[in-house]
Design an enzyme around this catalytic site. Structure first.
Site, mmCIF file in Angstrom:
data_model
loop_
_atom_site.group_PDB
_atom_site.id
_atom_site.type_symbol
_atom_site.label_atom_id
_atom_site.label_comp_id
_atom_site.label_asym_id
_atom_site.label_seq_id
_atom_site.Cartn_x
_atom_site.Cartn_y
_atom_site.Cartn_z
ATOM 1 N N TYR A 1 -8.429 21.146 -39.768
ATOM 2 C CA TYR A 1 -7.972 21.475 -38.408
ATOM 3 C C TYR A 1 -7.697 20.191 -37.625
ATOM 4 O O TYR A 1 -6.636 20.031 -37.010
ATOM 5 C CB TYR A 1 -9.032 22.326 -37.702
ATOM 6 C CG TYR A 1 -8.738 22.579 -36.238
ATOM 7 C CD1 TYR A 1 -7.863 23.594 -35.852
ATOM 8 C CD2 TYR A 1 -9.330 21.800 -35.237
ATOM 9 C CE1 TYR A 1 -7.584 23.823 -34.505
ATOM 10 C CE2 TYR A 1 -9.064 22.025 -33.897
ATOM 11 C CZ TYR A 1 -8.197 23.035 -33.531
ATOM 12 O OH TYR A 1 -7.923 23.263 -32.198
HETATM 13 N N1 NAP Z 1 -9.658 28.413 -27.244
HETATM 14 C C1 NAP Z 1 -9.974 27.152 -26.990
HETATM 15 O O1 NAP Z 1 -10.915 26.871 -26.250
HETATM 16 C C2 NAP Z 1 -9.168 26.048 -27.626
HETATM 17 C C3 NAP Z 1 -9.721 24.777 -27.713
HETATM 18 C C4 NAP Z 1 -8.970 23.750 -28.282
HETATM 19 C C5 NAP Z 1 -7.680 24.002 -28.729
HETATM 20 N N2 NAP Z 1 -7.169 25.258 -28.654
HETATM 21 C C6 NAP Z 1 -5.804 25.497 -29.145
HETATM 22 O O2 NAP Z 1 -5.137 26.346 -28.226
HETATM 23 C C7 NAP Z 1 -4.277 27.250 -28.928
HETATM 24 C C8 NAP Z 1 -4.648 28.690 -28.584
HETATM 25 O O3 NAP Z 1 -6.015 28.868 -28.772
HETATM 26 P P1 NAP Z 1 -6.675 30.318 -28.881
HETATM 27 O O4 NAP Z 1 -8.139 30.124 -28.883
HETATM 28 O O5 NAP Z 1 -6.028 31.242 -27.917
HETATM 29 O O6 NAP Z 1 -6.203 30.669 -30.370
HETATM 30 P P2 NAP Z 1 -6.574 31.909 -31.308
HETATM 31 O O7 NAP Z 1 -7.318 32.954 -30.619
HETATM 32 O O8 NAP Z 1 -7.158 31.341 -32.538
HETATM 33 O O9 NAP Z 1 -5.125 32.484 -31.558
HETATM 34 C C9 NAP Z 1 -4.175 31.734 -32.158
HETATM 35 C C10 NAP Z 1 -2.866 32.485 -32.284
HETATM 36 O O10 NAP Z 1 -2.300 31.973 -33.480
HETATM 37 C C11 NAP Z 1 -1.688 33.025 -34.174
HETATM 38 N N3 NAP Z 1 -1.796 32.838 -35.622
HETATM 39 C C12 NAP Z 1 -2.916 32.550 -36.349
HETATM 40 N N4 NAP Z 1 -2.603 32.563 -37.666
HETATM 41 C C13 NAP Z 1 -1.280 32.859 -37.754
HETATM 42 C C14 NAP Z 1 -0.381 33.035 -38.839
HETATM 43 N N5 NAP Z 1 -0.762 32.918 -40.121
HETATM 44 N N6 NAP Z 1 0.906 33.334 -38.563
HETATM 45 C C15 NAP Z 1 1.314 33.475 -37.293
HETATM 46 N N7 NAP Z 1 0.515 33.337 -36.221
HETATM 47 C C16 NAP Z 1 -0.763 33.031 -36.455
HETATM 48 C C17 NAP Z 1 -2.425 34.294 -33.789
HETATM 49 O O11 NAP Z 1 -1.472 35.351 -33.793
HETATM 50 P P3 NAP Z 1 -1.863 36.849 -34.268
HETATM 51 O O12 NAP Z 1 -3.134 37.226 -33.548
HETATM 52 O O13 NAP Z 1 -0.683 37.661 -33.871
HETATM 53 O O14 NAP Z 1 -2.040 36.785 -35.765
HETATM 54 C C18 NAP Z 1 -2.976 33.990 -32.405
HETATM 55 O O15 NAP Z 1 -2.183 34.576 -31.412
HETATM 56 C C19 NAP Z 1 -4.428 26.915 -30.396
HETATM 57 O O16 NAP Z 1 -3.415 26.021 -30.773
HETATM 58 C C20 NAP Z 1 -5.780 26.235 -30.471
HETATM 59 O O17 NAP Z 1 -5.903 25.361 -31.568
HETATM 60 C C21 NAP Z 1 -7.890 26.286 -28.116
#
Ligand code: NAP
Length: 251
Positions: free
Chosen positions: A155
């Site tokens: 990651y």
């Molecule tokens: N949440 C945090 O606090 C945090 C912290 C640091 C960085 N980030 C970054 O912020 C972004 C959003 O975070 P989040 O927590 O909302 O992410 P998340 O809940 O893990 O969701 C990620 C999204 O990626 C899509 N995804 C995952 N695998 C996939 C695949 N094989 N093909 C197509 N789509 C795929 C999912 O779509 P589906 O559900 O439709 O499959 C989901 O909508 C990410 O880039 C993450 O790394 C988040």
């Protein structure tokens, strides 16, 4: 950039932070192409919420584990809206794996979804920004890309590479397309973790709290509409985590 009436792609735009960004862009009057992987039900809900804000929206499914398929998302934008000015590369996976237990499948999954798909989608996007118009790409990365730990090897590498890709694209696509990144800290509990986990992590960053989805939207909006004179930068929205303080426990 005035976003009103323009079109944005949000990858992983059906739920969690992607959903928040989809709604915020709709509030600004943008038509939307909402990409999703598996969240077919959630995407129908967000489509309805977006359309209720008076803009047009379409959903497109694409499994980024097959990153060669990613340009299909851009094809949907061309078919439905004739072009697109904004791309938010948000979709990602976050799976654990240290130096000893990361296997090839974990490695390949992260690189396909978190790095190859955003690259090939950005490439397709760049080819099709309408003539005479400007475009913007925002890549969503992570504070770990700036201050790596040991618990999420694949990651971390993909997010660091996405930060570097941001700088490469910013030069290659200038002056028509500005490319920036937003590196997030603790905003929402990662899949499989609860609020207590997030609170524990949040207490160890300099600002002693977690961020909110609104903090993410504010950063993305600054890059999209707040300034047109920023490219190749990473805006850290992490409570200062990149400065140190988090005890990386590998979990
Ligand atoms: N949440 C945090 O606090 C945090 C912290 C640091 C960085 N980030 C970054 O912020 C972004 C959003 O975070 P989040 O927590 O909302 O992410 P998340 O809940 O893990 O969701 C990620 C999204 O990626 C899509 N995804 C995952 N695998 C996939 C695949 N094989 N093909 C197509 N789509 C795929 C999912 O779509 P589906 O559900 O439709 O499959 C989901 O909508 C990410 O880039 C993450 O790394 C988040």
């Amino acid at each position: 950039m005035n976003l009103q009436g323009k079109t944005a792609i949000v990858t992983g735009g059906a739920r969690r932070l992607g959903r928040t960004m989809s709604l915020a862009l709709a509030e600004r009057g943008m038509n939307l192409v909402i990409h999703y992987g598996r969240s077919a039900e959630a995407v129908e809900e967000v489509l309805a919420e977006v359309r209720a804000r008076g803009v047009q929206a379409v959903a497109v499914a694409c499994d980024f584990e097959q990153p060669a398929q990613a340009p299909r998302v851009m094809e949907t934008a061309l078919d439905r809206f004739g072009g697109c000015q904004v791309l938010v590369n948000n979709a990602a996976i976050f799976e654990s794996g240290n130096v000893f237990d990361t296997d090839e499948a974990n490695w390949d999954r992260h690189f396909a979804i978190n790095l190859k798909a955003p690259f090939f989608l950005s490439q397709a996007f760049a080819k099709h920004v309408p003539p005479g118009e400007k475009g913007k790409i925002v890549n969503i990365t992570d504070w770990r890309a700036v201050r790596p730990g040991t618990g999420h090897v694949a990651y971390t590498l993909t997010k660091a590479a996405l930060g570097t890709l941001t700088q490469v694209l910013a030069q290659a696509l200038a002056p028509r397309i500005a490319v920036n990144a937003v590196a997030l800290g603790a905003i929402l509990p990662p899949p499989g973790k609860d609020q207590a986990y997030l609170d524990r992590v949040a207490k160890s960053v300099p600002l002693r709290c977690s961020g909110s989805p609104e903090d993410v939207v504010a950063a993305v909006m600054f890059l999209l509409e707040g300034s047109d004179y920023v490219t190749g930068t990473t805006l850290l929205v992490d409570g200062g985590a990149h400065l140190g303080g988090i005890q990386e426990d590998g979990s």
